[in-house]
Design a protein around this motif. Structure first.
Motif, PDB file in Angstrom:
ATOM      1  N   LYS A  21      78.781  63.948  35.675  1.00 48.15           N
ATOM      2  CA  LYS A  21      78.439  64.178  37.235  1.00 48.15           C
ATOM      3  C   LYS A  21      79.587  62.202  36.779  1.00 48.15           C
ATOM      4  O   LYS A  21      79.048  61.806  35.995  1.00 48.15           O
ATOM      5  CB  LYS A  21      77.773  63.534  37.636  1.00 48.15           C
ATOM      6  CG  LYS A  21      77.026  65.440  38.099  1.00 48.15           C
ATOM      7  CD  LYS A  21      75.742  65.201  39.033  1.00 48.15           C
ATOM      8  CE  LYS A  21      75.375  66.290  39.027  1.00 48.15           C
ATOM      9  NZ  LYS A  21      74.563  66.108  40.679  1.00 48.15           N
ATOM     10  N   THR A  22      80.759  62.398  37.973  1.00 49.47           N
ATOM     11  CA  THR A  22      80.530  61.715  38.369  1.00 49.47           C
ATOM     12  C   THR A  22      80.658  60.395  39.640  1.00 49.47           C
ATOM     13  O   THR A  22      80.148  61.211  40.483  1.00 49.47           O
ATOM     14  CB  THR A  22      83.150  61.696  38.851  1.00 49.47           C
ATOM     15  OG1 THR A  22      83.552  62.278  37.981  1.00 49.47           O
ATOM     16  CG2 THR A  22      83.278  60.579  38.964  1.00 49.47           C
ATOM     17  N   THR A  23      80.102  59.287  39.523  1.00 46.51           N
ATOM     18  CA  THR A  23      79.919  58.353  40.608  1.00 46.51           C
ATOM     19  C   THR A  23      80.687  57.744  41.333  1.00 46.51           C
ATOM     20  O   THR A  23      81.568  57.052  40.085  1.00 46.51           O
ATOM     21  CB  THR A  23      78.219  57.729  40.261  1.00 46.51           C
ATOM     22  OG1 THR A  23      77.136  58.072  39.307  1.00 46.51           O
ATOM     23  CG2 THR A  23      77.586  56.944  41.300  1.00 46.51           C
ATOM     24  N   PHE A  24      80.271  58.171  42.681  1.00 42.37           N
ATOM     25  CA  PHE A  24      81.397  57.521  42.886  1.00 42.37           C
ATOM     26  C   PHE A  24      80.228  56.171  44.203  1.00 42.37           C
ATOM     27  O   PHE A  24      79.873  56.600  44.539  1.00 42.37           O
ATOM     28  CB  PHE A  24      82.081  58.569  44.484  1.00 42.37           C
ATOM     29  CG  PHE A  24      82.856  59.415  43.698  1.00 42.37           C
ATOM     30  CD1 PHE A  24      84.594  58.271  43.145  1.00 42.37           C
ATOM     31  CD2 PHE A  24      82.407  60.618  43.443  1.00 42.37           C
ATOM     32  CE1 PHE A  24      85.076  59.639  42.471  1.00 42.37           C
ATOM     33  CE2 PHE A  24      83.452  61.572  42.665  1.00 42.37           C
ATOM     34  CZ  PHE A  24      84.892  60.555  42.215  1.00 42.37           C
ATOM     35  N   GLU A  25      81.171  55.076  45.191  1.00 39.05           N
ATOM     36  CA  GLU A  25      81.160  54.285  45.495  1.00 39.05           C
ATOM     37  C   GLU A  25      80.703  55.041  47.235  1.00 39.05           C
ATOM     38  O   GLU A  25      79.959  54.137  47.246  1.00 39.05           O
ATOM     39  CB  GLU A  25      81.853  53.183  45.403  1.00 39.05           C
ATOM     40  CG  GLU A  25      81.036  52.650  43.939  1.00 39.05           C
ATOM     41  CD  GLU A  25      82.292  51.661  42.950  1.00 39.05           C
ATOM     42  OE1 GLU A  25      82.512  50.868  43.712  1.00 39.05           O
ATOM     43  OE2 GLU A  25      82.196  50.913  41.757  1.00 39.05           O
ATOM     44  N   GLY A  26      82.189  55.223  47.653  1.00 39.76           N
ATOM     45  CA  GLY A  26      81.781  54.692  48.747  1.00 39.76           C
ATOM     46  C   GLY A  26      83.380  54.784  48.649  1.00 39.76           C
ATOM     47  O   GLY A  26      84.281  55.487  51.138  1.00 39.76           O
ATOM     48  N   SER A  27      83.935  54.069  48.371  1.00 44.67           N
ATOM     49  CA  SER A  27      85.695  53.559  49.018  1.00 44.67           C
ATOM     50  C   SER A  27      86.702  54.531  48.547  1.00 44.67           C
ATOM     51  O   SER A  27      87.901  54.488  48.570  1.00 44.67           O
ATOM     52  CB  SER A  27      85.519  52.488  48.504  1.00 44.67           C
ATOM     53  OG  SER A  27      85.777  51.720  47.112  1.00 44.67           O
ATOM     54  N   GLU A  28      85.844  55.297  47.667  1.00 49.20           N
ATOM     55  CA  GLU A  28      87.348  55.813  46.904  1.00 49.20           C
ATOM     56  C   GLU A  28      88.238  57.502  48.070  1.00 49.20           C
ATOM     57  O   GLU A  28      87.222  57.187  48.949  1.00 49.20           O
ATOM     58  CB  GLU A  28      86.908  56.697  45.335  1.00 49.20           C
ATOM     59  CG  GLU A  28      86.573  56.061  44.909  1.00 49.20           C
ATOM     60  CD  GLU A  28      84.712  54.992  44.775  1.00 49.20           C
ATOM     61  OE1 GLU A  28      84.908  54.805  44.327  1.00 49.20           O
ATOM     62  OE2 GLU A  28      84.130  55.539  46.297  1.00 49.20           O
ATOM     63  N   ASP A  29      89.087  57.646  47.511  1.00 52.81           N
ATOM     64  CA  ASP A  29      89.631  58.764  48.912  1.00 52.81           C
ATOM     65  C   ASP A  29      88.444  59.787  48.153  1.00 52.81           C
ATOM     66  O   ASP A  29      87.801  60.100  47.723  1.00 52.81           O
ATOM     67  CB  ASP A  29      91.031  59.198  47.702  1.00 52.81           C
ATOM     68  CG  ASP A  29      91.868  60.160  48.882  1.00 52.81           C
ATOM     69  OD1 ASP A  29      91.322  61.337  49.681  1.00 52.81           O
ATOM     70  OD2 ASP A  29      92.930  59.881  48.916  1.00 52.81           O
ATOM     71  N   ALA A  30      88.785  60.599  50.105  1.00 47.96           N
ATOM     72  CA  ALA A  30      87.318  62.034  49.255  1.00 47.96           C
ATOM     73  C   ALA A  30      87.648  62.475  48.844  1.00 47.96           C
ATOM     74  O   ALA A  30      86.651  63.823  48.700  1.00 47.96           O
ATOM     75  CB  ALA A  30      87.145  61.765  51.173  1.00 47.96           C
TER      76      ALA A  30
END
Length: 252
Positions: A21-30
């Protein structure tokens, strides 16, 4: 057609190991979040299918198999475009189509947007639709202009909901699920065309409780012979996922 025993096919499905799984911080492109959401939704569907099949809930397993196919077809529609620009465009078409479907379904639940809840729900969905709606306008020569024209006509609280639905239908042409399926069929190994068409048409009949498909639950709780092509279909999806390159969709 794969002639392995069903037990062996089910074992392969149960042993499918998804990518980390890749964890995203929320600032990346949806865009990236949606791609991985679709991917892991497929993995969860494999687990559900195996649980239902092993407990002889064949009708429900059949429905989950169809859900898996449609989800993977959407993933393929976005992922398999040869250029990054094309992938982003297909993503926007998918997203606009999905949001438009949700807006229309919401509008069909009532006659007007007079209630506070209906109006608030419409506003939330409309904010999602506005940035991407031009990707599915029927006018391909002036998509942005036609999109803005439609927005000005639709974005009002007053007036009947059916009128708003009519305007959506007039200005926009969302991607249909059958279009995703048709393209994905070209990338899917292990499946005979006739078997594939039989499965998908029966799945659609079951999903929509078609009057011409009586006794579906009875049929599949007593006869699992048709599951040969269903299991082959899922093995094909697994092969597709394992052969696919997801390196372009890692966290930027």
């Amino acid at each position: 057609m794969i002639d392995w025993p069903n037990e062996d096919k089910l074992k392969i499905i149960k042993e499918f190991k998804p990518l980390e799984k890749t964890t995203f911080e929320g600032s990346e492109d949806a865009f990236y979040g949606v791609i991985w959401s679709l991917y892991f939704r497929i993995g969860d569907a494999f687990k559900s299918f195996c649980t239902l099949f092993e407990n002889k809930h064949y009708y429900d397993a059949f429905i989950i198999a169809g859900h898996t196919l449609e989800t993977c077809a959407i993933l393929s529609y976005i992922k398999d475009c040869p250029t990054n620009e094309g992938r982003k465009q297909n993503y926007n078409k998918y997203f606009a189509s999905a949001v438009m479907g949700r807006i229309k379904a919401s509008l069909e639940m009532g006659d007007t947007l007079e209630s506070p809840i209906a109006w608030e729900n419409f506003g939330v969905l409309f904010k999602l639709f506005y940035p991407v709606g031009s990707y599915i306008t029927k006018d391909k020569n002036n998509p942005k202009e036609k999109h803005e024209e439609a927005i000005k006509l639709i974005n009002y609280r007053k007036g009947p909901n059916q009128e708003k639905i009519g305007l959506f239908n007039k200005y926009y042409s969302p991607i249909k699920t059958t279009e995703y399926i048709k393209e994905f069929r070209k990338n899917l190994p292990f499946n005979d065309q006739d078997d594939f068409n039989y499965f998908y048409s029966k799945y659609c009949s079951f999903k929509h409780s078609n009057v011409l498909t009586p006794g579906a639950s009875f049929e599949h709780s007593n006869d699992i012979s048709c599951f040969d092509n269903v299991l082959n279909l899922i093995l094909g999806i697994i092969a597709y996922l394992q052969l696919s390159d997801f390196s372009s969709f890692k966290k930027p």
